[in-house]
Design a protein around this motif. Structure first.
Motif, PDB file in Angstrom:
ATOM      1  N   GLY A  87      -2.746   8.357  74.737  1.00 33.39           N
ATOM      2  CA  GLY A  87      -3.541   8.861  75.862  1.00 33.39           C
ATOM      3  C   GLY A  87      -4.476   7.780  76.369  1.00 33.39           C
ATOM      4  N   CYS A  88      -5.340   8.154  77.288  1.00 36.62           N
ATOM      5  CA  CYS A  88      -6.357   7.203  77.767  1.00 36.62           C
ATOM      6  C   CYS A  88      -7.705   7.891  77.617  1.00 36.62           C
ATOM      7  N   PRO A  89      -8.565   7.380  76.711  1.00 37.96           N
ATOM      8  CA  PRO A  89      -9.864   8.024  76.512  1.00 37.96           C
ATOM      9  C   PRO A  89     -10.664   8.168  77.808  1.00 37.96           C
ATOM     10  N   MET A  90     -10.539   7.184  78.711  1.00 35.50           N
ATOM     11  CA  MET A  90     -11.273   7.320  79.978  1.00 35.50           C
ATOM     12  C   MET A  90     -10.747   8.509  80.790  1.00 35.50           C
ATOM     13  N   ILE A 115      -6.419   5.953  89.173  1.00 40.19           N
ATOM     14  CA  ILE A 115      -5.132   6.451  88.657  1.00 40.19           C
ATOM     15  C   ILE A 115      -5.208   6.812  87.168  1.00 40.19           C
ATOM     16  N   ASN A 116      -6.189   6.250  86.466  1.00 40.69           N
ATOM     17  CA  ASN A 116      -6.412   6.576  85.042  1.00 40.69           C
ATOM     18  C   ASN A 116      -7.070   7.954  84.940  1.00 40.69           C
ATOM     19  N   SER A 117      -6.323   8.977  85.245  1.00 39.30           N
ATOM     20  CA  SER A 117      -6.869  10.337  85.242  1.00 39.30           C
ATOM     21  C   SER A 117      -5.713  11.321  85.042  1.00 39.30           C
ATOM     22  N   PHE A 172     -15.861   5.874  81.480  1.00 37.60           N
ATOM     23  CA  PHE A 172     -15.758   4.422  81.245  1.00 37.60           C
ATOM     24  C   PHE A 172     -14.615   4.161  80.276  1.00 37.60           C
ATOM     25  N   CYS A 173     -14.169   2.911  80.224  1.00 37.71           N
ATOM     26  CA  CYS A 173     -13.110   2.543  79.285  1.00 37.71           C
ATOM     27  C   CYS A 173     -13.750   1.993  78.005  1.00 37.71           C
ATOM     28  N   PRO A 174     -13.534   2.645  76.867  1.00 38.20           N
ATOM     29  CA  PRO A 174     -14.154   2.188  75.618  1.00 38.20           C
ATOM     30  C   PRO A 174     -13.695   0.785  75.206  1.00 38.20           C
ATOM     31  N   ILE A 260      -9.188  -4.160  72.257  1.00 37.60           N
ATOM     32  CA  ILE A 260      -7.833  -3.667  71.984  1.00 37.60           C
ATOM     33  C   ILE A 260      -7.816  -2.170  72.270  1.00 37.60           C
ATOM     34  N   CYS A 261      -6.847  -1.735  73.044  1.00 35.10           N
ATOM     35  CA  CYS A 261      -6.707  -0.303  73.316  1.00 35.10           C
ATOM     36  C   CYS A 261      -5.689   0.263  72.312  1.00 35.10           C
ATOM     37  N   PRO A 262      -6.168   1.050  71.327  1.00 32.88           N
ATOM     38  CA  PRO A 262      -5.249   1.547  70.288  1.00 32.88           C
ATOM     39  C   PRO A 262      -4.127   2.400  70.865  1.00 32.88           C
TER      40      PRO A 262
HETATM   41  S1  SF4 Z   1      -7.505   0.121  78.196  1.00 33.85           S
HETATM   42 FE1  SF4 Z   1      -9.064   1.661  78.691  1.00 33.85          FE
HETATM   43  S2  SF4 Z   1      -8.478   2.479  80.672  1.00 33.85           S
HETATM   44 FE2  SF4 Z   1      -6.676   1.405  79.819  1.00 33.85          FE
HETATM   45  S3  SF4 Z   1      -5.521   3.017  78.755  1.00 33.85           S
HETATM   46 FE3  SF4 Z   1      -6.868   2.061  77.225  1.00 33.85          FE
HETATM   47  S4  SF4 Z   1      -8.736   3.345  77.282  1.00 33.85           S
HETATM   48 FE4  SF4 Z   1      -7.572   3.839  79.125  1.00 33.85          FE
END
Ligand code: SF4
Length: 307
Positions: A87-90, A115-117, A172-174, A260-262
């Motif tokens: 998923g995307c935490p944001m 678009i990140n929604s 926000f993006c973590p 890093i985005c897990p």
């Molecule tokens: S980098 Fe940030 S905005 Fe992109 S998918 Fe990961 S959490 Fe979402």
């Protein structure tokens, strides 16, 4: 490439042929997943590719909202997300219900939705945007006030490029907030010739120190310029794999090894194989939501084509 990976890559290629599938891969994916892409890019590139492809199956190596966007654009295709928990935490910092309440506070303001929604949030919005098109989308609207969701930092960056009054959602993006201005100052001293290039999801303090503020695909284009010999990179570190591969004679220094985005890293070659074998996990947006969300995505793609 290791032997095991070579076997997996061969298997994926055979399965792709059998399923008439295309692999769309985001710039933040693991290097070995990037290397099997039919198309690699940012959210805007990939949504355009999804809209154009004549494959029957799209394997989306990215996160959930990206697979949803492909489903919004291609309702007749099978959209696979090899890890359904990516998923995307944001994106999860906003819901349709909360957005409906906010809209009541700003009845005159069109909603511009990054678009990140989630698809339900896109369905409540007037137009979508990506980091590459956000300024253009906001400027194209005939309104004085804009409700921008869900990324407050992208919204803040856009507000520095327009005279419109912007109302931000506190998302926000973590991953991008791990990129710190103090580290940029150190790297500038260490690599005085390097260009500092950051993503607009970074905080305003980081953006203030950058030479360029670009989407990930914008970064890839910028890196190919002759005058760029070294680049200090302010985004998720997966992009460095592509930058090095496309520019083997240049230097790329990530600002933070912790960026890093897990979720982006949860997709592996094994999971791609399972999803092609089993044709799941599938992502399908319900028709009622899809039609409303599509209007907002189409409007974004239209603005993209005009520019
Ligand atoms: S980098 Fe940030 S905005 Fe992109 S998918 Fe990961 S959490 Fe979402």
């Amino acid at each position: 490439m290791e032997n095991r990976d070579a076997v997996l890559v061969e298997k994926i290629s055979a399965l792709k042929g059998r399923r008439n599938a295309v692999l769309l891969v985001h710039n933040y994916q693991l290097g070995e997943v990037q290397d099997i892409a039919d198309f690699i890019g940012d959210s805007l590139d990939l949504s355009q590719r999804a809209a154009e492809t004549d494959a029957d199956v799209i394997v989306f190596c990215g996160v959930h909202f990206m697979a949803e966007t492909a489903s919004i654009l291609c309702p007749d295709k099978v959209i696979l997300l090899p890890d359904i928990n990516a998923g995307c935490p944001m994106a999860n910092m906003i819901t349709a219900e909360r957005l409906r309440a906010k809209k009541k506070e700003h009845p005159q303001a069109p909603v511009v939705c990054y678009i990140n929604s989630p698809a339900e949030v896109k369905a409540e919005s007037d137009v979508c945007c990506t980091s590459a098109s956000a300024v253009r989308v906001v400027e194209s609207l005939d309104a004085r006030e804009i409700l921008f969701v869900p990324d407050q930092y992208l919204g803040h960056y856009v507000s520095t490029k327009t005279d419109k009054k912007m109302v931000f959602w506190p998302g926000f993006c973590p991953t991008h907030v791990r990129i710190k201005p103090e580290r940029i100052k150190e790297l500038k001293k260490e690599y005085p010739q390097a260009k500092v290039v950051v993503h607009p999801e970074c905080t305003p303090e980081v953006i203030a120190l950058a030479d360029e503020v670009l989407s990930t695909s914008g970064m890839c284009k910028y890196a190919q310029r002759n005058e760029v010999r070294a680049m200090v990179v302010g985004t998720e570190i997966g992009i460095v794999h592509r930058l090095k591969k496309e520019n083997p004679d240049k230097k790329f220094i990530p600002i933070s090894e912790q960026a890093i985005c897990p979720d982006m890293k949860s997709i592996t070659l094994d999971k791609v194989i399972s999803s092609l074998e089993e044709l799941k996990p599938e992502v399908k947006v319900p028709e009622q939501i899809r039609l409303r969300a599509k209007a907002a995505v189409d409007k974004m793609l239209e603005i993209g084509r005009e520019s």
